[in-house]
Design a protein around this motif. Structure first.
Motif, short mmCIF file in Angstrom:
data_model
loop_
_atom_site.label_atom_id
_atom_site.label_comp_id
_atom_site.label_asym_id
_atom_site.label_seq_id
_atom_site.Cartn_x
_atom_site.Cartn_y
_atom_site.Cartn_z
N LYS A 38 -22.36 19.97 20.48
CA LYS A 38 -22.94 18.75 21.06
C LYS A 38 -24.23 18.37 20.33
O LYS A 38 -24.46 17.20 20.02
CB LYS A 38 -23.23 18.98 22.54
N TYR A 39 -25.08 19.37 20.05
CA TYR A 39 -26.34 19.11 19.35
C TYR A 39 -26.10 18.70 17.90
O TYR A 39 -26.82 17.86 17.35
CB TYR A 39 -27.24 20.33 19.41
N TYR A 40 -25.07 19.30 17.30
CA TYR A 40 -24.74 18.93 15.92
C TYR A 40 -24.32 17.47 15.84
O TYR A 40 -24.77 16.73 14.95
CB TYR A 40 -23.62 19.83 15.38
N GLU A 41 -23.46 17.05 16.75
CA GLU A 41 -23.00 15.67 16.75
C GLU A 41 -24.14 14.71 17.03
O GLU A 41 -24.19 13.61 16.48
CB GLU A 41 -21.90 15.49 17.81
N ARG A 42 -25.09 15.14 17.86
CA ARG A 42 -26.21 14.28 18.22
C ARG A 42 -27.23 14.14 17.10
O ARG A 42 -27.83 13.08 16.92
CB ARG A 42 -26.89 14.80 19.48
N TYR A 43 -27.44 15.24 16.34
CA TYR A 43 -28.52 15.25 15.36
C TYR A 43 -28.05 15.47 13.92
O TYR A 43 -28.87 15.75 13.05
CB TYR A 43 -29.54 16.33 15.72
N LYS A 44 -26.79 15.30 13.65
CA LYS A 44 -26.29 15.56 12.29
C LYS A 44 -26.83 14.56 11.27
O LYS A 44 -26.80 14.82 10.07
CB LYS A 44 -24.77 15.55 12.26
N HIS A 45 -27.35 13.44 11.75
CA HIS A 45 -27.93 12.47 10.81
C HIS A 45 -29.24 12.96 10.20
O HIS A 45 -29.82 12.30 9.34
CB HIS A 45 -28.12 11.10 11.47
N ALA A 46 -29.70 14.14 10.66
CA ALA A 46 -30.89 14.74 10.05
C ALA A 46 -30.56 15.42 8.73
O ALA A 46 -31.46 15.67 7.91
CB ALA A 46 -31.51 15.76 11.00
N ILE A 47 -29.29 15.72 8.49
CA ILE A 47 -28.90 16.47 7.29
C ILE A 47 -29.32 15.77 5.99
O ILE A 47 -29.91 16.41 5.11
CB ILE A 47 -27.38 16.74 7.31
N PRO A 48 -29.05 14.46 5.82
CA PRO A 48 -29.50 13.80 4.58
C PRO A 48 -31.02 13.87 4.39
O PRO A 48 -31.49 14.04 3.27
CB PRO A 48 -29.03 12.35 4.76
N LEU A 49 -31.77 13.73 5.49
CA LEU A 49 -33.23 13.80 5.42
C LEU A 49 -33.69 15.17 4.96
O LEU A 49 -34.56 15.29 4.08
CB LEU A 49 -33.83 13.47 6.79
N ILE A 50 -33.11 16.22 5.51
CA ILE A 50 -33.48 17.59 5.15
C ILE A 50 -33.14 17.88 3.70
O ILE A 50 -33.95 18.45 2.95
CB ILE A 50 -32.79 18.60 6.08
N ILE A 51 -31.94 17.49 3.28
CA ILE A 51 -31.51 17.74 1.90
C ILE A 51 -32.41 16.99 0.92
O ILE A 51 -32.85 17.55 -0.09
CB ILE A 51 -30.03 17.32 1.71
N TYR A 52 -32.69 15.71 1.22
CA TYR A 52 -33.51 14.93 0.30
C TYR A 52 -34.94 15.47 0.24
O TYR A 52 -35.53 15.53 -0.85
CB TYR A 52 -33.53 13.45 0.68
N ALA A 53 -35.51 15.85 1.38
CA ALA A 53 -36.86 16.41 1.40
C ALA A 53 -36.94 17.66 0.54
O ALA A 53 -37.92 17.86 -0.20
CB ALA A 53 -37.28 16.73 2.83
N PHE A 54 -35.90 18.48 0.59
CA PHE A 54 -35.85 19.71 -0.21
C PHE A 54 -35.81 19.38 -1.70
O PHE A 54 -36.57 19.93 -2.50
CB PHE A 54 -34.61 20.52 0.19
N ILE A 55 -34.95 18.43 -2.07
CA ILE A 55 -34.82 18.04 -3.48
C ILE A 55 -36.11 17.40 -3.98
O ILE A 55 -36.60 17.72 -5.07
CB ILE A 55 -33.64 17.06 -3.66
#
Length: 224
Positions: free
Chosen positions: A3-20
């Protein structure tokens, strides 16, 4: 957990880009020490040094972060637009810094005064070299944050927030030249890049167009 993954999965691009971005920028800071391209325009010589502007300069970190997080939790569509605006400009900045290493000689050799603000600036100067400047991401991202506020379905209705955002965006922009972190050229080119991205992200609304195309593609595939 799902449930939390579906709700907040749009954070993944932000996290990946911040890392790069952090890795790429750190690499540039270590490798670009004596750039051949020195940025300077005549207007830089007429702008006085003013250490008080270190305050809005540091407020930039909170300003952009709070706007992005607000959009993240409140409106996915606005969040995606904000990320598209910020990520594109930051990537252009990284590419320019990689292909055309640049810097400036605008910082004072010695601080003209001794106070808490010059001490803050001295620390900033130590950790942030006068390289990789063009265009100014401080300016560009401040514009992006203010655009996110003015195009937010909720925030734009609040005159206090809208006005406060404009004042903060303006003061951050001014801070970059008054504390000699950037040339006027860096500021102007940041505005040009922001204007181009404004048309793409907010006028043409590429995010909505991509979603529509994706939806049509899914329907087409189901019909096959």
């Amino acid at each position: 957990m799902k449930k939390y993954y579906e709700r907040y999965k749009h954070a993944i691009p932000l996290i990946i880009y911040a890392f790069i971005y952090c890795i790429w920028f750190a690499f540039l800071e270590k490798t670009v020490t004596h750039p051949q391209t020195i940025i300077h325009v005549w207007a830089d010589d007429f702008i006085p040094f003013c250490e008080l502007f270190v305050i809005p300069y540091f407020l930039w970190f909170a300003y952009v972060s709070v706007v992005v997080l607000y959009c993240f939790f409140k409106n996915k569509q606005e969040y995606y637009k904000t990320c598209a605006f910020l990520f594109t400009g930051m990537t252009v900045f990284l590419v320019i810094s990689t292909l055309w290493p640049n810097g400036h000689h605008l910082r004072p050799y010695t601080m003209p005064r001794d106070n808490i603000f010059t001490k803050m600036l001295a620390h900033l100067y130590r950790v942030d070299t006068p390289t990789n400047l063009w265009p100014s991401i401080h300016v560009y991202n401040s514009i992006g944050a203010h655009l996110a506020v003015t195009h937010s379905s909720k925030l734009a209705e609040n005159k206090v927030i809208r006005t406060g955002s404009f004042i903060l965006c303006t003061s951050i922009t001014l801070s970059t030249v008054f504390i000699k972190q950037h040339s006027v050229f860096d500021v102007l080119t940041a505005f040009v890049m922001a204007a181009v991205m404004y048309v793409i992200v907010y006028q043409f609304d590429v995010i909505a167009s991509l979603k529509t195309s994706r939806s049509h593609s899914k329907r087409w595939i189901r019909h096959i």
